[in-house]
Design an enzyme around this catalytic site. Structure first.
Site, PDB file in Angstrom:
ATOM      1  N   HIS A  69      38.057   4.046  42.789  1.00  0.00           N
ATOM      2  CA  HIS A  69      37.898   4.796  41.392  1.00  0.00           C
ATOM      3  C   HIS A  69      36.716   4.304  41.011  1.00  0.00           C
ATOM      4  CE1 HIS A  69      42.403   6.053  41.400  1.00  0.00           C
ATOM      5  NE2 HIS A  69      41.715   6.929  41.827  1.00  0.00           N
ATOM      6  N   TYR A  92      51.554   9.393  45.118  1.00  0.00           N
ATOM      7  CA  TYR A  92      51.382  10.236  46.323  1.00  0.00           C
ATOM      8  C   TYR A  92      49.906  10.008  46.735  1.00  0.00           C
ATOM      9  CZ  TYR A  92      55.097  12.568  44.442  1.00  0.00           C
ATOM     10  OH  TYR A  92      56.612  13.042  43.920  1.00  0.00           O
ATOM     11  N   GLU A 126      46.582  -3.745  40.511  1.00  0.00           N
ATOM     12  CA  GLU A 126      45.837  -3.191  39.231  1.00  0.00           C
ATOM     13  C   GLU A 126      45.437  -4.765  38.343  1.00  0.00           C
ATOM     14  OE1 GLU A 126      45.219  -0.260  38.635  1.00  0.00           O
ATOM     15  OE2 GLU A 126      46.490   1.137  39.677  1.00  0.00           O
TER      16      GLU A 126
END
Length: 423
Positions: free
Chosen positions: A182, A374, A393
């Site tokens: 990301h 997902y 994370e």
């Protein structure tokens, strides 16, 4: 490199400011703004290096700065040179020079022979916005200092940037760590790059890290690291949208008319969220998009037209298919949480390992739900191989995390990165 002068702003200014501070000059805040204090620091550097002290970083000044950015100089042996004298002159060490020149006999230097001399400074800066260009230069610098590193290219991004991987070790136990799927989560790239540097340095110096025998890990394991999966997206976030971008008009439309991508853009340059682009219940991710207001390419959660539609996700999946990874770590931000399961397909040992990771990092062990569960990389890995896969994370707050969090993030994760190679 563009010319930098008073009033210039950008990640390249930040990189120069960090370098100046590292080598003993005071550029003021490392904020990417070429202000009067940075100008004075540049002028002092220029005076000290026989350059015109105009406070402008043009071709001549950059030529002197570039070896420092890379972390090493190329030197031609002259009469009377010894490894010891060269180490003193360049604020280096004999060990560093010998390591960087494995084919050179340190007791029989030849006049005219060219060698690499690493400076006595680290390569990877952890106080700057970490762009693809900076990472690429750091990889070059690390490979020169530590030629025992394997550096390769797993594929290319939409815009043709290299998807680099670095291999630590040559043992049979293969593991894979990746970062920056990301774009806003670019802080995971310097995390992995600093780990590579610290690991390589410890291997060279034959010392442990946090009680782990680095040489033993090297012999037992092969750690493959892809520090930046989404370089186009990272540069869009950090450097802004450039006029020459082939998706210029599309990106503005996908970003709802805004030219500001710095706080919203997670996707790649085609508006596909790479961590929703793997073939692991991909159709459910696709069906959930309208619930999040997603109807096509955009900043986040668009799963693409089909699984692995993007060259970045396809390269990561192909890289995985070609190897025999026992365990994978996909680094993201933020939340200080470790996700370890997918559809109850993870093997029982995965939770045990996850609990160890939780203990050494202080992060919470958890499972993802909803659209977040997902079509991610670790989901696909668990589904395909039934082996331990984790999404880590890092940090806390709101993406993009400020670089000021880096030291805490690294401290939380260094032992986890070591443990994952031996557990």
């Amino acid at each position: 490199m563009r010319v930098l002068r008073l009033g210039t702003k950008g990640t390249d200014v930040m990189e120069i400011q960090a370098l100046l501070r590292k080598i003993g000059y005071d550029p003021g805040p490392i904020d990417g703004i070429f202000g009067p204090q940075t100008q004075q620091a540049v002028m002092q550097f220029q005076r000290d290096n026989g350059l015109t002290p105009d406070g402008i970083i043009g071709p001549n000044t950059y030529r002197v700065l570039e070896p420092l950015l890379l972390g090493y100089a190329t030197y031609e042996i002259r009469p009377g040179d010894t490894m010891y004298n060269l180490a003193r002159r360049y604020y280096s060490s004999v060990l560093k020079i010998v390591t960087a020149n494995p084919t050179v006999n340190p007791y029989n230097l030849q006049i005219g022979q060219q060698i690499l001399i690493p400076y006595g400074i680290d390569v990877v800066d952890t106080n700057i916005d970490y762009t693809y260009e900076i990472m690429e230069r750091d990889i070059q610098g690390l490979k020169a200092r530590y030629p025992f590193l394997e550096v390769g290219i797993a594929g290319k991004s939409v815009l043709g940037k290299n998807l680099y991987y670095i291999r630590l070790g040559n043992g049979p136990n293969q593991v894979f760590y990746n970062g920056a799927h990301h774009a806003l989560e670019w802080i995971t790239s310097p995390l992995l790059m600093k780990f590579i540097e610290n690991f390589a340095k410890a291997y060279m110096e034959e010392r442990n890290i946090r009680g782990y025998d680095v040489r033993d890990i090297w012999d037992q394991s092969s750690i493959y690291i892809m520090p930046m999966v989404n370089p186009d997206g990272v540069d869009l976030v950090l450097n802004g949208l450039q006029r020459g971008n082939p998706f210029y008009e599309d990106l503005i439309r996908w970003n709802r008319g805004s030219l500001d991508f710095s706080e919203v853009w997670q996707a790649n340059i085609r508006g596909v969220d790479l961590n929703h682009n793997y073939d692991a219940l991909w159709q459910l991710s696709k069906e959930a998009e309208p619930l999040y207001g997603v109807y096509g390419p955009g900043p986040t959660r668009y799963s693409g037209p089909y699984p692995e539609s993007e060259p970045e996700s396809r390269a990561v999946a192909d890289f995985t298919r070609r190897r025999n990874f026992r365990l994978v770590l996909a680094y993201h931000s933020q939340g200080e949480v470790i996700y370890w399961n997918f559809q109850n397909l993870a093997p029982p040992v995965a939770r045990t390992i996850g609990e160890l990771f939780s203990r050494v990092s202080g992060y919470t062990l958890d499972e993802a739900y909803g659209i977040a569960s997902y079509a991610g990389y670790k989901d696909w890995f668990i589904q395909e191989y039934r082996r331990p896969g984790y999404t880590i994370e890092v940090g806390s707050g709101r993406n993009p995390l400020p670089i000021e969090q880096f030291d805490q993030i690294y401290n939380d994760n260094e032992e986890l990165l070591l443990l994952a190679a031996v557990v």
